[in-house]
Design a protein around this motif. Structure first.
Motif, PDB file in Angstrom:
ATOM      1  N   PRO A  61       0.832  -1.208   0.000  1.00  0.00           N
ATOM      2  CA  PRO A  61       0.000   0.000   0.000  1.00  0.00           C
ATOM      3  C   PRO A  61       0.863   1.252   0.000  1.00  0.00           C
ATOM      4  N   ARG A  62       0.482   2.235  -0.828  1.00  0.00           N
ATOM      5  CA  ARG A  62       1.224   3.502  -0.901  1.00  0.00           C
ATOM      6  C   ARG A  62       0.242   4.678  -0.820  1.00  0.00           C
ATOM      7  N   PRO A  63      -0.426   4.848   0.313  1.00  0.00           N
ATOM      8  CA  PRO A  63      -1.441   5.903   0.408  1.00  0.00           C
ATOM      9  C   PRO A  63      -0.883   7.300   0.239  1.00  0.00           C
ATOM     10  N   GLU A  64       0.415   7.475   0.502  1.00  0.00           N
ATOM     11  CA  GLU A  64       1.007   8.808   0.389  1.00  0.00           C
ATOM     12  C   GLU A  64       1.134   9.276  -1.056  1.00  0.00           C
ATOM     13  N   LEU A  65       0.940   8.359  -2.017  1.00  0.00           N
ATOM     14  CA  LEU A  65       1.131   8.702  -3.431  1.00  0.00           C
ATOM     15  C   LEU A  65      -0.168   8.997  -4.173  1.00  0.00           C
ATOM     16  N   VAL A  66      -1.314   8.919  -3.511  1.00  0.00           N
ATOM     17  CA  VAL A  66      -2.570   9.197  -4.204  1.00  0.00           C
ATOM     18  C   VAL A  66      -2.858  10.703  -4.199  1.00  0.00           C
ATOM     19  N   SER A  67      -3.567  11.163  -5.226  1.00  0.00           N
ATOM     20  CA  SER A  67      -3.956  12.572  -5.308  1.00  0.00           C
ATOM     21  C   SER A  67      -5.041  12.711  -6.368  1.00  0.00           C
ATOM     22  N   SER A  68      -5.707  13.863  -6.379  1.00  0.00           N
ATOM     23  CA  SER A  68      -6.718  14.167  -7.386  1.00  0.00           C
ATOM     24  C   SER A  68      -6.532  15.603  -7.842  1.00  0.00           C
ATOM     25  N   LEU A  69      -6.597  15.824  -9.164  1.00  0.00           N
ATOM     26  CA  LEU A  69      -6.360  17.144  -9.738  1.00  0.00           C
ATOM     27  C   LEU A  69      -7.659  17.729 -10.276  1.00  0.00           C
ATOM     28  N   GLU A  70      -7.932  18.983  -9.921  1.00  0.00           N
ATOM     29  CA  GLU A  70      -9.048  19.740 -10.471  1.00  0.00           C
ATOM     30  C   GLU A  70      -8.518  21.015 -11.123  1.00  0.00           C
ATOM     31  N   LEU A  71      -9.270  21.524 -12.086  1.00  0.00           N
ATOM     32  CA  LEU A  71      -9.019  22.839 -12.662  1.00  0.00           C
ATOM     33  C   LEU A  71     -10.127  23.769 -12.208  1.00  0.00           C
ATOM     34  N   ALA A  72      -9.809  25.040 -11.999  1.00  0.00           N
ATOM     35  CA  ALA A  72     -10.810  26.004 -11.558  1.00  0.00           C
ATOM     36  C   ALA A  72     -10.654  27.305 -12.336  1.00  0.00           C
ATOM     37  N   ILE A  73     -11.789  27.929 -12.651  1.00  0.00           N
ATOM     38  CA  ILE A  73     -11.806  29.236 -13.301  1.00  0.00           C
ATOM     39  C   ILE A  73     -12.537  30.208 -12.387  1.00  0.00           C
ATOM     40  N   ASP A  74     -11.891  31.314 -12.059  1.00  0.00           N
ATOM     41  CA  ASP A  74     -12.533  32.374 -11.303  1.00  0.00           C
ATOM     42  C   ASP A  74     -13.330  33.230 -12.287  1.00  0.00           C
ATOM     43  N   THR A  75     -14.597  33.470 -11.974  1.00  0.00           N
ATOM     44  CA  THR A  75     -15.480  34.096 -12.960  1.00  0.00           C
ATOM     45  C   THR A  75     -16.515  34.985 -12.281  1.00  0.00           C
ATOM     46  N   GLY A  78     -13.725   9.539 -16.421  1.00  0.00           N
ATOM     47  CA  GLY A  78     -12.689   9.726 -15.413  1.00  0.00           C
ATOM     48  C   GLY A  78     -11.292   9.912 -15.965  1.00  0.00           C
ATOM     49  N   GLN A  79     -11.159  10.311 -17.233  1.00  0.00           N
ATOM     50  CA  GLN A  79      -9.831  10.483 -17.813  1.00  0.00           C
ATOM     51  C   GLN A  79      -9.297  11.904 -17.651  1.00  0.00           C
ATOM     52  N   LEU A  80     -10.191  12.895 -17.640  1.00  0.00           N
ATOM     53  CA  LEU A  80      -9.776  14.290 -17.543  1.00  0.00           C
ATOM     54  C   LEU A  80     -10.059  14.835 -16.144  1.00  0.00           C
ATOM     55  N   PRO A  81      -9.304  15.831 -15.707  1.00  0.00           N
ATOM     56  CA  PRO A  81      -9.611  16.477 -14.425  1.00  0.00           C
ATOM     57  C   PRO A  81     -10.980  17.153 -14.491  1.00  0.00           C
ATOM     58  N   SER A  82     -11.626  17.310 -13.347  1.00  0.00           N
ATOM     59  CA  SER A  82     -12.880  18.058 -13.313  1.00  0.00           C
ATOM     60  C   SER A  82     -12.569  19.550 -13.378  1.00  0.00           C
ATOM     61  N   LEU A  83     -13.587  20.317 -13.772  1.00  0.00           N
ATOM     62  CA  LEU A  83     -13.452  21.772 -13.886  1.00  0.00           C
ATOM     63  C   LEU A  83     -14.579  22.410 -13.095  1.00  0.00           C
ATOM     64  N   TRP A  84     -14.239  23.350 -12.198  1.00  0.00           N
ATOM     65  CA  TRP A  84     -15.272  24.034 -11.432  1.00  0.00           C
ATOM     66  C   TRP A  84     -15.052  25.537 -11.499  1.00  0.00           C
ATOM     67  N   PHE A  85     -16.067  26.278 -11.088  1.00  0.00           N
ATOM     68  CA  PHE A  85     -16.090  27.722 -11.289  1.00  0.00           C
ATOM     69  C   PHE A  85     -16.253  28.424  -9.941  1.00  0.00           C
ATOM     70  N   GLN A  86     -15.360  29.377  -9.696  1.00  0.00           N
ATOM     71  CA  GLN A  86     -15.371  30.119  -8.436  1.00  0.00           C
ATOM     72  C   GLN A  86     -15.785  31.553  -8.710  1.00  0.00           C
ATOM     73  N   GLU A  87     -16.874  31.982  -8.062  1.00  0.00           N
ATOM     74  CA  GLU A  87     -17.371  33.334  -8.280  1.00  0.00           C
ATOM     75  C   GLU A  87     -16.406  34.368  -7.694  1.00  0.00           C
ATOM     76  N   MET A  88     -16.130  35.416  -8.481  1.00  0.00           N
ATOM     77  CA  MET A  88     -15.311  36.532  -8.005  1.00  0.00           C
ATOM     78  C   MET A  88     -16.220  37.654  -7.520  1.00  0.00           C
ATOM     79  N   ASP A  89     -15.971  38.138  -6.328  1.00  0.00           N
ATOM     80  CA  ASP A  89     -16.753  39.237  -5.785  1.00  0.00           C
ATOM     81  C   ASP A  89     -15.866  40.049  -4.846  1.00  0.00           C
ATOM     82  N   PRO A  90     -15.386  41.208  -5.284  1.00  0.00           N
ATOM     83  CA  PRO A  90     -15.634  41.804  -6.608  1.00  0.00           C
ATOM     84  C   PRO A  90     -14.692  41.221  -7.654  1.00  0.00           C
ATOM     85  N   PRO A  91     -14.911  41.518  -8.952  1.00  0.00           N
ATOM     86  CA  PRO A  91     -13.970  41.063  -9.992  1.00  0.00           C
ATOM     87  C   PRO A  91     -12.574  41.602  -9.715  1.00  0.00           C
ATOM     88  N   ARG A  92     -11.560  40.851 -10.102  1.00  0.00           N
ATOM     89  CA  ARG A  92     -10.190  41.300  -9.878  1.00  0.00           C
ATOM     90  C   ARG A  92      -9.366  41.087 -11.143  1.00  0.00           C
TER      91      ARG A  92
END
Length: 227
Positions: free
Chosen positions: A101-115, A144-158
């Motif tokens: 077992p190598r639990p220290e080597l697991v990870s998950s990657l996401e992409l995020a866009i501030d909008t 499950g081949q590509l990273p997920s993409l989520w959107f983070q609201e900007m308030d105020p825009p920057r």
């Protein structure tokens, strides 16, 4: 049914027999190193049979020298007792097979866009990447081949920071080591206000990444919130 009740990340990580597993983005994840592709294939076959017995099947990623296993209960979009039971069976099978077992080597990657308007840009990204939207409006790859993409609201825009960033979710007991390594490699700490839920880092050109864990999560705000 009790076995379909969602288990909290804390309870999952402190349950008996879960030492091989880590909680990442609403999923239990384990990695087992194997001595050869044939050994990995044999372990994967045994894991499939174990899932058949429990009527609950994990996702498997078979590589030349290791197997990565992910399990969650899709009907409730979270980890349940069914996943804990399956994880223990898989750990026992891996131990029988002599896999490490190598639990220290697991990870998950996401992409995020501030909008400022996620609804306005979501259809474009869904179409161009071939993803599907979940109930939160996050975009996921059904295969499950590509990273997920989520959107983070900007308030105020920057305009003083980049608007596309990465989120790397790592085991809670690896995060500070990863943080130290990134800083030693020339990174800059932008914010640790929400640590240990996440740390915001940047490279020398200002490109950002968040190192995330399941700890101290809330239902709103910040990378991977509520997952």
């Amino acid at each position: 049914m009790a076995e379909d009740l969602v288990v909290t990340p804390y309870d999952a990580m402190h349950a008996e027999g879960m030492g091989d597993w880590r909680f990442l983005l609403g999923v239990l994840v384990a990695r087992f190193d194997t001595g050869s592709p044939a050994e990995g294939a044999a372990l994967a076959t045994a894991i499939v049979a174990g899932g058949d017995r429990l009527h609950h099947h994990p996702d498997l990623d078979l590589r030349a020298d290791h197997v990565v296993v992910r399990t969650h209960t899709e009907s409730v979009d979270g980890v349940t007792q069914r996943d804990l039971d399956l994880a223990r069976v898989i750990s026992a099978l891996a131990d029988e097979a002599g896999a490490t077992p190598r639990p220290e080597l697991v990870s998950s990657l996401e992409l995020a866009i501030d909008t400022v308007d996620a609804d306005a840009i979501r259809p474009f990204w869904q179409a161009v990447l071939g993803l599907r939207a979940d109930a939160r409006g996050d975009l996921l790859d059904p295969d499950g081949q590509l990273p997920s993409l989520w959107f983070q609201e900007m308030d105020p825009p920057r305009a003083d920071r980049n608007r596309i960033h990465f989120d790397i979710t790592v085991p809670h007991d690896v995060a500070e080591e990863r943080l130290a390594a990134a800083l030693a490699a020339g990174g800059r700490l932008v914010s640790d206000q929400r640590a240990p839920a996440f740390w915001v880092l940047a490279d020398v050109e200002g490109n950002e990444i968040c190192i995330c864990t399941w700890q101290n999560r809330s239902s709103s705000g910040g990378p991977g919130a509520g997952r």
